[in-house]
Write a protein that holds these residues in place. Structure first.
Motif, short mmCIF file in Angstrom:
data_model
loop_
_atom_site.label_atom_id
_atom_site.label_comp_id
_atom_site.label_asym_id
_atom_site.label_seq_id
_atom_site.Cartn_x
_atom_site.Cartn_y
_atom_site.Cartn_z
N MET A 166 2.76 5.70 7.44
CA MET A 166 1.94 5.38 8.61
C MET A 166 1.83 3.86 8.75
SD MET A 166 -1.82 6.56 7.28
CE MET A 166 -2.57 5.95 5.77
N TRP A 167 1.71 3.40 10.00
CA TRP A 167 1.77 1.98 10.29
C TRP A 167 0.42 1.29 10.15
CZ3 TRP A 167 6.21 -0.62 10.77
CH2 TRP A 167 7.38 0.11 11.01
N ASP A 168 -0.66 2.01 10.29
CA ASP A 168 -1.99 1.42 10.30
C ASP A 168 -2.39 1.00 8.88
OD1 ASP A 168 -4.77 0.93 10.37
OD2 ASP A 168 -5.00 2.21 12.12
N GLY B 271 1.18 9.76 3.67
CA GLY B 271 0.65 8.64 4.45
C GLY B 271 1.34 7.32 4.20
N TYR C 268 0.83 -1.21 0.00
CA TYR C 268 0.00 0.00 0.00
C TYR C 268 0.86 1.26 0.00
CZ TYR C 268 -4.23 -2.72 1.12
OH TYR C 268 -5.29 -3.59 1.09
N ASP D 243 -8.50 3.66 -1.19
CA ASP D 243 -9.84 3.60 -1.78
C ASP D 243 -10.33 5.00 -2.16
OD1 ASP D 243 -10.28 0.88 -1.83
OD2 ASP D 243 -11.04 0.81 0.21
N HIS D 244 -10.09 5.95 -1.29
CA HIS D 244 -10.50 7.34 -1.57
C HIS D 244 -9.78 7.88 -2.81
CE1 HIS D 244 -11.77 11.46 -0.78
NE2 HIS D 244 -10.51 11.83 -0.94
N GLU E 170 -8.02 2.64 3.48
CA GLU E 170 -9.08 3.65 3.33
C GLU E 170 -8.60 4.81 2.45
OE1 GLU E 170 -10.27 4.91 7.18
OE2 GLU E 170 -11.07 2.95 7.77
N GLN E 171 -7.38 5.25 2.69
CA GLN E 171 -6.85 6.35 1.89
C GLN E 171 -6.72 5.94 0.42
OE1 GLN E 171 -3.01 7.78 3.13
NE2 GLN E 171 -3.08 9.59 1.83
N GLY F 269 -5.08 -0.50 7.89
CA GLY F 269 -6.47 -0.16 7.62
C GLY F 269 -6.62 1.27 7.14
N ARG F 270 -5.89 2.19 7.75
CA ARG F 270 -5.95 3.60 7.33
C ARG F 270 -5.37 3.77 5.93
NH1 ARG F 270 -3.15 7.47 11.32
NH2 ARG F 270 -3.83 8.93 9.70
N LYS F 271 -4.28 3.04 5.64
CA LYS F 271 -3.72 3.10 4.29
C LYS F 271 -4.74 2.61 3.26
CE LYS F 271 1.19 2.45 5.41
NZ LYS F 271 2.35 1.54 5.33
#
Length: 292
Positions: A116-118, A113, A102, A127-128, A124-125, A120-122
């Protein structure tokens, strides 16, 4: 005296040596047949109708054989002619798992981003970004880097590629070594989603000799070198081991030497003076020991 050069190259003979050397060293596109065929296949991915099960493409071959340049050239030509960017190139990072993968895509899409370690957040970003940028083709250079993890990590990467085809109508293009071919064809499901465009080593044949003629015509050296004649062509082929990147490197260095020495032609003696070592010999134990 300059009949061996392309028309647009001949005026460069009037330039200074350093200007000619700079021109020789500049990256150049070599439109050989495999490169043209690859561009045609990439163009077909751009022009295809919308689909919930998009077809992808593999550009597979050995290192230093022009795969990345083929993709980059196509992307640049697309940007010159298209009002919107529909092709993005991702440099696949080394490291196992979706987090690294990702991060590669976020960097390729020029988004923050990536560190960043998360995971799930990657996701989401991503997908956006994909929903807003609407890329048609995502090119993953050195995709073999994503295949060095645990089997479940590799499967997660392939699951992501399937999902972006279904959800965002994106065709993935995977560039790299033969490991990509092996992993994709490990299952019939993935094998059915990717066509192969092989970028093999060159053979010593008419196409290779035509490549040498084209290179010679593109280099502002005053005298004809006759690169396609024996034994010069054989010497270059032996040193390059059939890799186009190595062929270009050898000819470029020999051309620089020809200009700076005043010889104004590439010779076998000049190529030998380069002391170019074929890639397969660079792990030679005796050579390594001499460096310690």
């Amino acid at each position: 005296m300059s009949d061996h050069l392309f028309d647009h190259v001949r005026p460069l003979l009037d330039r200074s040596n350093e200007e000619r050397v700079a021109y020789v060293r500049a990256p150049r596109w070599i439109g050989h047949q495999v490169a043209k065929d690859s561009h045609q296949r990439l163009a077909e991915l751009l022009s295809r109708p919308a689909s919930l099960r998009t077809q992808g493409l593999m550009l597979v071959g050995p290192y230093a054989n022009g795969k990345t340049m083929i993709a980059e050239r196509f992307a640049v030509e697309h940007l010159r002619t298209s009002p919107e960017q529909r092709i993005w190139i991702v440099q696949t990072r080394e490291g196992a798992g979706l987090g690294h993968f990702y991060a590669s895509i976020l960097q390729g899409l020029r988004a923050p981003g990536g560190e960043m370690w998360d995971v799930g957040r990657k996701a989401e970003q991503l997908d956006h970004l994909l929903a807003n940028l609407k890329p048609r083709v995502l090119i993953f250079d050195e995709f073999h880097n994503a295949l060095r993890g645990r089997p479940r990590d590799v499967e997660a990467v392939f699951a992501f590629l399937r999902r972006i085809g279904r959800q965002y109508d994106i065709s993935p293009v995977l560039i790299g070594e033969v490991a990509i071919y092996d992993f994709v064809n490990a299952t019939s499901e993935m094998a059915s989603r990717f066509d192969l465009m092989a970028i093999p080593r060159w053979q010593y044949d008419e196409s290779y000799l035509m490549l040498l003629d084209s290179l010679e015509a593109a280099l502002p050296i005053a005298k004809a070198s006759d690169l396609s004649n024996e034994p010069l062509a054989r010497r270059i082929f032996s040193l390059s081991e059939g890799l186009i990147g190595e062929v270009v490197t050898i000819v470029t260095k020999a051309a620089v030497l020809a200009i700076r020495s005043g010889v104004e032609r590439i010779t076998k003696a000049g190529i030998d003076e380069l002391r170019h070592m074929p890639i397969s010999h660079r792990r030679n134990a005796a050579l390594r020991e001499s460096l310690v």
